[in-house]
Write a protein that holds these residues in place. Structure first.
Motif, PDB file in Angstrom:
ATOM      1  N   ASN B 248       0.826  -1.213   0.000  1.00 24.10           N
ATOM      2  CA  ASN B 248       0.000   0.000   0.000  1.00 24.10           C
ATOM      3  C   ASN B 248       0.859   1.262   0.000  1.00 24.10           C
ATOM      4  OD1 ASN B 248      -2.673  -0.682  -0.299  1.00 24.10           O
ATOM      5  ND2 ASN B 248      -2.942  -1.176   1.865  1.00 24.10           N
ATOM      6  N   LYS B 249       1.952   1.220   0.767  1.00 25.55           N
ATOM      7  CA  LYS B 249       2.858   2.376   0.801  1.00 25.55           C
ATOM      8  C   LYS B 249       3.457   2.615  -0.590  1.00 25.55           C
ATOM      9  CE  LYS B 249       5.059   2.987   4.809  1.00 25.55           C
ATOM     10  NZ  LYS B 249       6.079   2.728   5.847  1.00 25.55           N
ATOM     11  N   MET B 250       3.839   1.519  -1.236  1.00 26.72           N
ATOM     12  CA  MET B 250       4.407   1.625  -2.590  1.00 26.72           C
ATOM     13  C   MET B 250       3.362   2.198  -3.560  1.00 26.72           C
ATOM     14  SD  MET B 250       5.705  -1.608  -4.809  1.00 26.72           S
ATOM     15  CE  MET B 250       4.063  -2.191  -5.223  1.00 26.72           C
ATOM     16  N   LEU B 251       2.110   1.754  -3.430  1.00 23.23           N
ATOM     17  CA  LEU B 251       1.052   2.236  -4.331  1.00 23.23           C
ATOM     18  C   LEU B 251       0.748   3.713  -4.075  1.00 23.23           C
ATOM     19  CD1 LEU B 251      -1.436  -0.804  -4.322  1.00 23.23           C
ATOM     20  CD2 LEU B 251       0.079  -0.079  -6.168  1.00 23.23           C
ATOM     21  N   GLN B 252       0.755   4.070  -2.778  1.00 27.12           N
ATOM     22  CA  GLN B 252       0.471   5.475  -2.438  1.00 27.12           C
ATOM     23  C   GLN B 252       1.481   6.405  -3.085  1.00 27.12           C
ATOM     24  OE1 GLN B 252       0.366   5.604   1.834  1.00 27.12           O
ATOM     25  NE2 GLN B 252      -1.665   4.632   1.914  1.00 27.12           N
ATOM     26  N   LYS B 253       2.746   6.001  -3.104  1.00 22.31           N
ATOM     27  CA  LYS B 253       3.795   6.834  -3.716  1.00 22.31           C
ATOM     28  C   LYS B 253       3.510   7.078  -5.184  1.00 22.31           C
ATOM     29  CE  LYS B 253       7.804   5.851  -0.826  1.00 22.31           C
ATOM     30  NZ  LYS B 253       9.019   5.037  -0.717  1.00 22.31           N
ATOM     31  N   LYS B 254       2.823   6.122  -5.820  1.00 20.56           N
ATOM     32  CA  LYS B 254       2.508   6.245  -7.246  1.00 20.56           C
ATOM     33  C   LYS B 254       1.065   6.693  -7.467  1.00 20.56           C
ATOM     34  CE  LYS B 254       5.834   2.646  -8.301  1.00 20.56           C
ATOM     35  NZ  LYS B 254       6.045   1.240  -8.561  1.00 20.56           N
ATOM     36  N   ASN B 255       0.426   7.195  -6.379  1.00 22.87           N
ATOM     37  CA  ASN B 255      -0.977   7.622  -6.441  1.00 22.87           C
ATOM     38  C   ASN B 255      -1.888   6.540  -7.005  1.00 22.87           C
ATOM     39  OD1 ASN B 255      -0.712  10.189  -5.314  1.00 22.87           O
ATOM     40  ND2 ASN B 255       0.100  10.981  -7.254  1.00 22.87           N
TER      41      ASN B 255
END
Lengths: 124, 338
Positions: B248-255
């Motif tokens: 989720n953290k990785m996805l958040q960085k990529k919006n």
């Protein structure tokens, strides 16, 4: 022309045996001792088959396997993973990430030769 | 013989610590073995909270799993107990615990009994026996290859013969060292039994779905059949929470959003697939994740050691053209003969 086998393993004692065996079978052989050196060697000259150890410093065998399968130019390279990890789940992982065969240490040398020849389309 | 007196005698003589708690985890009964095991740092007395003696989250997860099994009225017979590892609050002692509800099972709040067995003598979060066995493979391979070459190719040059003979000497010494180390460990490990709980996939998938829904992750599970898997339920949920958090953290960085989970069964394994839109994680990145220590784990376990305890693994690969998967794999229980 002799087929080209790349050996990637950081343990010199097994590299000694693998080099000896592959040369006996008439293959051109080159050895490196970690994943980064393997990628350099493959870029310099595409091997027909790689004997790829899993646990290595500086890029492990899984990572090398994944990078090779992500590049279409290298999709034809046959990969046999050699590993000291004996669990079934690790075989599943190696094949999922693109290995053509998976050999658990300790293995019989003639069995390995048979697998190499089969993958290279040669009769044994 | 008086039945009450008989039960009292049995409880007194048991080597394992037995504690009965009310629904709020207040101690209402315990045997002398429990006092011996658990009162090194805190005195054991009725009315005291169980959580003053041992770690709370694993107990609560086990109780939740028992309650979940009762609530879902699983088609398969619910297991009467859940087994797990716990520690003393000081983390100096490790216990194998078995927990079960006391009747009436239809009560809204249920009392429970928990049994403690001290496994500190052999239990190690880093699973050293597995590693020690694996240490045999490399020297055995090198030794065997050298021997086979010496016998298959007697015409080899003296230089090669000498090189292979040198391998025999080196690897014999390596094997001797590995054997000595394993033999020492076996002296304390001979008494071991595993601490995992056997669950059928119907219950396991349902419970994981129930847990991940609280993290807003949609879970779909294969309904085809049910098989048995041995799990450390507390460790597995910690692991899933950690992996979900990282992705989720990785996805958040990529919006981006859209992480989902699929639980399904293959021939010899079960899979928990965390699926997201985008590129898969490189093997090196997954390897680095495996070395992470999980904050709430018992004894500072890593992702890798929790997986090893269950004989599982994780990797990432392409799922379809636009999605990737982080696959958590666990073997099916061989004891069940499936």
């Amino acid at each position: 022309m002799a087929k080209y086998v790349l050996i990637v393993d950081d343990a010199p004692n097994i590299v000694l045996s693998l080099e000896f065996l592959m040369k006996k079978e008439g293959y051109e052989v080159y050895s490196v001792s970690n994943g980064e050196e393997a990628m350099e060697a493959i870029a310099a000259k595409t091997p027909d088959l790689i004997l790829l150890d899993v646990m290595m410093p500086r890029k492990d065998g899984y990572e090398v396997c994944q990078e090779l399968r992500a590049n279409q130019d290298w999709n034809d390279i046959k990969i046999i993973m050699l590993t000291a990890k004996g669990r079934d789940v690790e075989r599943e992982k190696g094949l999922a990430l693109g290995a053509d065969d998976y050999v658990t240490k300790p293995f019989a040398t003639q069995e390995l030769v048979r697998k190499v020849k089969t993958l290279l389309g040669e009769n044994y | 013989m008086d039945r009450r007196a008989l039960l009292k005698t049995l409880l007194q003589e048991l080597k394992d610590g037995v504690i009965v708690c009310d629904p709020e985890a207040k101690i209402i009964l315990f045997n002398p073995a429990a006092e011996d095991l658990l009162s090194r740092h805190q005195s054991l007395s009725c009315g005291k909270s169980l959580y003053d003696l041992c770690c709370r989250p694993p107990v609560e997860h086990a109780l939740n799993l028992l309650a979940f099994q009762l609530d879902t009225k699983s088609r398969s017979k619910p297991l009467p107990v859940v087994q797990f590892v716990n520690t003393s609050l000081s983390q100096e002692q490790f216990f194998r615990c078995r927990i079960s509800f006391l009747p009436p099972l239809n009560a809204a709040k249920k009392s429970f009994v928990i049994i403690f067995e001290d496994i500190s003598a052999w239990y190690s979060p880093d699973n050293p026996l597995f590693m020690k066995i694996e240490e045999f493979r490399a020297p055995m391979t090198n030794l065997r290859a050298a021997v086979e070459n010496l016998t298959e190719y007697p015409e080899m040059s003296p230089v090669m013969r000498s090189a292979f003979e040198n391998v025999l000497v080196q690897e014999s010494l390596n094997l001797t060292g590995a054997y000595d180390s394993l033999a020492r460990s076996c002296n304390v490990l001979l008494q071991t039994q595993n601490h995992l709980t056997e669950l059928n996939t119907e219950v396991l998938f349902g419970y994981v779905a129930h847990h991940l829904r609280t993290r807003k992750i949609a879970v779909t599970a294969s309904p085809k059949r049910s098989i048995t898997v041995k799990v450390d339920i507390y460790g597995l949920l910690l692991l899933l929470d950690y992996l979900v958090g990282r992705i989720n953290k990785m996805l958040q960085k990529k919006n981006k959003t859209g992480l989902t989970c699929e639980a399904h069964i293959a021939d010899n394994f079960i899979y928990f697939d965390l699926i997201w839109p985008g590129k898969y994680l490189a093997s090196g990145a997954v390897g680095a994740m495996q070395e992470e220590k999980l904050e709430q784990s018992l004894g500072g376990m890593t992702v890798s050691s929790i997986l090893h305890a269950m004989d599982g693994d994780i990797w990432s690969q392409q799922h379809d053209n636009s999605q990737s998967v982080l696959r958590l794999v666990l073997p099916v229980s061989t004891k069940a003969g499936q």
